[in-house]
Enzyme design. Structure first.
Site, PDB file in Angstrom:
ATOM      1  N   LYS A 149       9.260  -8.972   6.962  1.00 41.55           N
ATOM      2  CA  LYS A 149      10.209  -7.886   6.687  1.00 41.55           C
ATOM      3  C   LYS A 149      11.079  -8.212   5.477  1.00 41.55           C
ATOM      4  CE  LYS A 149       9.559  -4.856  10.106  1.00 41.55           C
ATOM      5  NZ  LYS A 149       9.355  -3.424   9.938  1.00 41.55           N
TER       6      LYS A 149
ATOM      7  N   TYR B 113       7.465 -12.186  11.572  1.00 45.14           N
ATOM      8  CA  TYR B 113       8.126 -10.873  11.540  1.00 45.14           C
ATOM      9  C   TYR B 113       9.286 -10.898  10.544  1.00 45.14           C
ATOM     10  CZ  TYR B 113      10.541  -6.735  13.531  1.00 45.14           C
ATOM     11  OH  TYR B 113      11.160  -5.522  13.725  1.00 45.14           O
TER      12      TYR B 113
ATOM     13  N   ASN C 150       0.826  -1.219   0.000  1.00 47.87           N
ATOM     14  CA  ASN C 150       0.000   0.000   0.000  1.00 47.87           C
ATOM     15  C   ASN C 150       0.859   1.268   0.000  1.00 47.87           C
ATOM     16  OD1 ASN C 150      -2.499  -1.267  -0.107  1.00 47.87           O
ATOM     17  ND2 ASN C 150      -2.525  -1.620   2.109  1.00 47.87           N
TER      18      ASN C 150
HETATM   19  P1  NAD Z   1       6.459   0.019  18.137  1.00 51.03           P
HETATM   20  O1  NAD Z   1       5.715  -1.243  18.355  1.00 51.03           O
HETATM   21  O2  NAD Z   1       6.639   0.948  19.292  1.00 51.03           O
HETATM   22  O3  NAD Z   1       5.827   0.853  16.941  1.00 51.03           O
HETATM   23  C1  NAD Z   1       5.148   0.280  15.875  1.00 51.03           C
HETATM   24  C2  NAD Z   1       3.933   1.147  15.565  1.00 51.03           C
HETATM   25  O4  NAD Z   1       3.236   0.592  14.436  1.00 51.03           O
HETATM   26  C3  NAD Z   1       2.926   1.182  16.722  1.00 51.03           C
HETATM   27  O5  NAD Z   1       2.526   2.496  16.965  1.00 51.03           O
HETATM   28  C4  NAD Z   1       1.774   0.318  16.225  1.00 51.03           C
HETATM   29  O6  NAD Z   1       0.534   0.660  16.798  1.00 51.03           O
HETATM   30  C5  NAD Z   1       1.839   0.578  14.727  1.00 51.03           C
HETATM   31  N1  NAD Z   1       1.217  -0.471  13.924  1.00 51.03           N
HETATM   32  C6  NAD Z   1       1.365  -1.816  14.051  1.00 51.03           C
HETATM   33  N2  NAD Z   1       0.626  -2.455  13.126  1.00 51.03           N
HETATM   34  C7  NAD Z   1      -0.004  -1.489  12.379  1.00 51.03           C
HETATM   35  C8  NAD Z   1      -0.912  -1.517  11.304  1.00 51.03           C
HETATM   36  N3  NAD Z   1      -1.333  -2.671  10.767  1.00 51.03           N
HETATM   37  N4  NAD Z   1      -1.358  -0.334  10.812  1.00 51.03           N
HETATM   38  C9  NAD Z   1      -0.955   0.842  11.359  1.00 51.03           C
HETATM   39  N5  NAD Z   1      -0.110   0.924  12.390  1.00 51.03           N
HETATM   40  C10 NAD Z   1       0.360  -0.230  12.899  1.00 51.03           C
HETATM   41  O7  NAD Z   1       7.887  -0.413  17.556  1.00 51.03           O
HETATM   42  P2  NAD Z   1       9.167   0.477  17.173  1.00 51.03           P
HETATM   43  O8  NAD Z   1      10.284  -0.023  17.968  1.00 51.03           O
HETATM   44  O9  NAD Z   1       8.825   1.911  17.188  1.00 51.03           O
HETATM   45  O10 NAD Z   1       9.421  -0.008  15.673  1.00 51.03           O
HETATM   46  C11 NAD Z   1       9.055   0.779  14.554  1.00 51.03           C
HETATM   47  C12 NAD Z   1       9.521   0.089  13.288  1.00 51.03           C
HETATM   48  O11 NAD Z   1      10.926  -0.093  13.308  1.00 51.03           O
HETATM   49  C13 NAD Z   1       8.901  -1.293  13.084  1.00 51.03           C
HETATM   50  O12 NAD Z   1       8.592  -1.463  11.709  1.00 51.03           O
HETATM   51  C14 NAD Z   1      10.011  -2.233  13.487  1.00 51.03           C
HETATM   52  O13 NAD Z   1       9.926  -3.461  12.803  1.00 51.03           O
HETATM   53  C15 NAD Z   1      11.248  -1.452  13.081  1.00 51.03           C
HETATM   54  N6  NAD Z   1      12.402  -1.871  13.885  1.00 51.03           N
HETATM   55  C16 NAD Z   1      12.524  -1.498  15.182  1.00 51.03           C
HETATM   56  C17 NAD Z   1      13.615  -1.935  15.929  1.00 51.03           C
HETATM   57  C18 NAD Z   1      13.810  -1.558  17.362  1.00 51.03           C
HETATM   58  O14 NAD Z   1      14.745  -2.045  17.970  1.00 51.03           O
HETATM   59  N7  NAD Z   1      13.037  -0.686  17.963  1.00 51.03           N
HETATM   60  C19 NAD Z   1      14.568  -2.777  15.319  1.00 51.03           C
HETATM   61  C20 NAD Z   1      14.388  -3.150  13.999  1.00 51.03           C
HETATM   62  C21 NAD Z   1      13.315  -2.679  13.280  1.00 51.03           C
END
Ligand code: NAD
Ligand code: UDP
Length: 315
Positions: A148, A144, A98
């Site tokens: 990804k 996951y 999307n």
């Molecule tokens: P988080 O869980 O705090 O944030 C993810 C956000 O996405 C949340 O606000 C959640 O409500 C929203 N979300 C989930 N599914 C959704 C959907 N179907 N539609 C709309 N919103 C949706 O996690 P984060 O740590 O802030 O991670 C953010 C991104 O970074 C993610 O994609 C994660 O895979 C990636 N990431 C994070 C880390 C880390 O260490 N924090 C490491 C690798 C990758």
């Protein structure tokens, strides 16, 4: 002034990013279904006329006139992404489709929040971006990891076929204020447990390693990747802090910094838990002129301060 869409904008990383982009003079639309995100993360931004919060699920198409997209929507904590595994796959894959469709229609630049989990339980150490990974397609983490990985495949093919301006960041374990206290990830778990003098839950014997990056370093990496690289530099590029620690070392650092009376307890290691993880950031150093600057101690102290004030408020 650019109009920038941040999916997952109410989450840990997304809310910090929205704040930074607004401070830099952009207009920001945050899109979130609030699965793991929280209104309290962005409540202070709601009065800003250049900020809009939209409740929306990325598995459904979305349309707005925007210049750039940061695609962050996806639960990142193993506890939450395994809670509804099918939904996690849909979020990564349909969300990518999307958002890439939107970027294609608008000729917008789009950055994907990919992850070190694309390397799975790595048998090459540290992990360079050229490593193809070791992922169990059937395991508990596969919803996951594979979601990804498919998202990366979609990004690179939208670039090849449709010339969409894509950027792929492989993020390594990132922590900081605004993580949810019950998020389930190791840094927030240990700090909250230590501040409450509760048992520190070590999974396995604590010899597994991770390399922890403070949120501000990640945001400066995002900025360089999105704004300071040639349009044909799409990555993927590792964005993480190469300082590697065992989980036991992390627990002991947190105990010391919080002056806690908590005891360590050892619980079973979750399925397919990677034994080691450390980014090779030579590409980021070369192409982005980026490297992390915040030490684990400095970052932990800021995070401890945040959770301390949060816990005080709840009493
Ligand atoms: P988080 O869980 O705090 O944030 C993810 C956000 O996405 C949340 O606000 C959640 O409500 C929203 N979300 C989930 N599914 C959704 C959907 N179907 N539609 C709309 N919103 C949706 O996690 P984060 O740590 O802030 O991670 C953010 C991104 O970074 C993610 O994609 C994660 O895979 C990636 N990431 C994070 C880390 C880390 O260490 N924090 C490491 C690798 C990758
Ligand atoms: N972990 C732990 N205790 C906890 C939470 C996590 O020992 O209360 C371990 C977990 O098994 C893993 C590491 O800490 O080895 C990092 O876990 P996290 O969920 O933060 O991220 P990921 O495994 O995705 O890197």
């Amino acid at each position: 002034m650019k109009r920038i869409l941040v999916t997952g904008g109410a989450g840990f990383i997304g809310s910090h990013l929205c704040e930074k982009l607004l401070n830099e003079g952009n207009e920001v639309i945050a899109l979130d279904n609030f699965f793991t995100g929280n209104r309290s993360n962005i409540i202070h931004l709601l009065d800003n006329p250049y900020f809009e919060m939209v409740r929306h699920d990325v598995t459904m198409p979305y349309f707005a006139e925007i210049d750039e997209i940061y695609n962050l929507a996806c639960p990142a904590s193993p506890v939450y992404y395994q809670y509804n595994a099918i939904k996690t796959v849909k979020t990564s894959v349909m969300g990518a489709i999307n958002m890439l469709g939107l970027a294609k229609r608008l000729n917008a630049k789009i950055l994907q929040a990919s992850t070190s989990e694309v390397y799975g339980d790595p048998d090459i150490h540290p992990q360079p971006k050229t490593y193809w990974g070791n992922v169990n397609t059937l395991g508990a983490r596969s919803c996951y990891d594979e979601g990804k990985r498919v998202a990366e495949t979609l990004f690179v093919n939208y670039y090849r076929q449709n010339k969409v301006k894509v950027k792929i960041a492989r993020i390594f374990n990132t922590y900081g204020p605004k993580m949810h206290p019950n998020d389930g990830r190791v840094v927030s778990n240990f700090i909250v447990q230590a501040l409450q003098n509760k048992d520190i839950t070590i999974f396995g014997d604590g010899s597994q390693t991770r390399s922890f990056q403070y949120i501000n370093d990640l945001l400066s990496g995002f900025d360089k990747l999105m704004n300071k690289t040639a349009e044909d530099f799409i990555g993927p590029v590792n964005i993480g802090n190469p300082n590697e620690f065992t989980i036991l070392e992390l627990a002991n650092s947190i105990l010391e910094l919080t002056n806690s009376k908590s005891k360590l307890i050892f619980l079973p290691l979750p399925e397919d838990d990677p034994k080691q993880r450390q980014p090779d950031i030579s590409l980021a150093e070369k192409v982005l002129n980026w490297k992390p600057e915040i030490s684990l101690k400095t970052g932990l102290l800021k995070t401890i301060e945040y959770f301390n004030s949060l816990l005080m408020k709840s009493f």
